[in-house]
Write a protein that holds these residues in place. Structure first.
Motif, PDB file in Angstrom:
ATOM      1  N   VAL A 132       0.811  -1.185   0.047  1.00  0.00           N
ATOM      2  CA  VAL A 132       0.065   0.014  -0.023  1.00  0.00           C
ATOM      3  C   VAL A 132       0.911   1.097  -0.005  1.00  0.00           C
ATOM      4  CG1 VAL A 132      -1.763   1.249   1.435  1.00  0.00           C
ATOM      5  CG2 VAL A 132      -1.708  -1.204   1.190  1.00  0.00           C
ATOM      6  N   ALA A 159      -5.270  -3.487  -5.341  1.00  0.00           N
ATOM      7  CA  ALA A 159      -4.321  -2.311  -5.584  1.00  0.00           C
ATOM      8  C   ALA A 159      -5.276  -1.108  -5.980  1.00  0.00           C
ATOM      9  CB  ALA A 159      -3.287  -2.897  -6.687  1.00  0.00           C
ATOM     10  N   SER A 167      -2.745   1.286  -4.196  1.00  0.00           N
ATOM     11  CA  SER A 167      -1.326   0.940  -3.870  1.00  0.00           C
ATOM     12  C   SER A 167      -0.518   1.619  -4.880  1.00  0.00           C
ATOM     13  CB  SER A 167      -1.208  -0.521  -3.764  1.00  0.00           C
ATOM     14  OG  SER A 167      -2.227  -1.121  -3.134  1.00  0.00           O
TER      15      SER A 167
END
Lengths: 107, 143
Positions: A75, B29, B34
């Motif tokens: 992340v 993601a 991300s």
């Protein structure tokens, strides 16, 4: 004298990303440790209780757990890199193939 | 026969498993914005599209194979069908799913220098397919 520049550990960013920046092998070590811990503990406990250990199953399970851990680390930039994520994904795929094509205990 | 079914369903399950984790990782993601995403690796986007196509092929093969089995007729005294065509459709497609996934995963970790190991595994899988096909078709081991 410190072996590496110690990051500012008073903030979460400093503790996680700073430490990973100082010691790049740390996140990889955490992933390897988690994989081995789940795999060895799972197989040992299963063989103690049932007399056998389903190795492909535990390999798949630990790879999946490590892959989820690696996903969380993606992340923010600076903890793990894309090749590490891809390697964990490949490990999951390979152990998954091993699991689905292996013979079951009761077959 | 159970080994034959297990082999084909194993190949299909591998594809579903691999597609699921790739789609999950991609969506993770996107959802979390991300910085590092598997979308940036072309091999896995290619794997995703090739597995989707191979699953479609498997579906078509299954329909064809089922159709052939329904249309098969046996006369009194027949021991087995003369062609065994229904067993020729399906296994290679199903195992192709596993082999595609295996090659991508294997090359990522070990590189192409170790590709002889992938070749050995594919050869063994092909042998197993042939073995189980003959066993399922003739009802005995091919020795």
């Amino acid at each position: 004298m410190a072996t590496f520049p110690f990051p500012n550990a008073t903030t979460p960013d400093g503790a996680l990303i700073g430490l990973s920046g100082s010691v790049p092998a740390l996140p990889i070590g955490i992933l390897v440790f988690s994989w081995l811990m789940i795999f060895l503990r799972g197989t040992t406990k299963q063989s103690q209780r049932f007399g056998y250990a389903d190795i492909p199953q535990w390999a798949t399970l630990s790879s999946l757990a490590v892959f989820l851990l690696a996903l969380i680390m993606t992340v923010v930039q600076g903890i793990i890199t894309l090749p590490i994520l891809i390697i964990t994904l490949s490990m999951t795929i390979l152990t998954g193939i091993w699991f689905f094509l292996s013979r079951g205990r009761y077959e | 026969m159970s080994g034959y079914i297990r082999l084909i369903s194993g190949g299909a399950f591998v594809a579903v498993f691999v597609l699921s984790i790739i789609i999950f990782a991609t969506q993770f993601a996107i959802d979390n914005d991300s910085d590092i995403s598997i979308v940036n690796d072309e091999r896995y986007t290619d794997l995703r599209s090739s597995l989707t196509n191979q699953l479609d092929d498997l579906k078509n093969d299954s329909v064809t194979s089922q159709d052939m089995l329904f249309k098969t007729t046996l006369e009194a005294g027949d021991e087995h069908s003369s062609t065994g065509a229904q067993f020729k459709i399906g296994p290679l497609t199903a195992l192709g799913l596993a082999i595609t996934s295996f090659n991508v995963g294997f090359y990522t970790i070990f590189g192409r220098e170790f590709s002889f190991l992938a070749t050995a595994l594919v050869s063994i899988l092909t042998f197993i397919i042939g073995y189980f096909t003959i066993k399922a078709w003739l009802g005995r081991s091919p020795e």
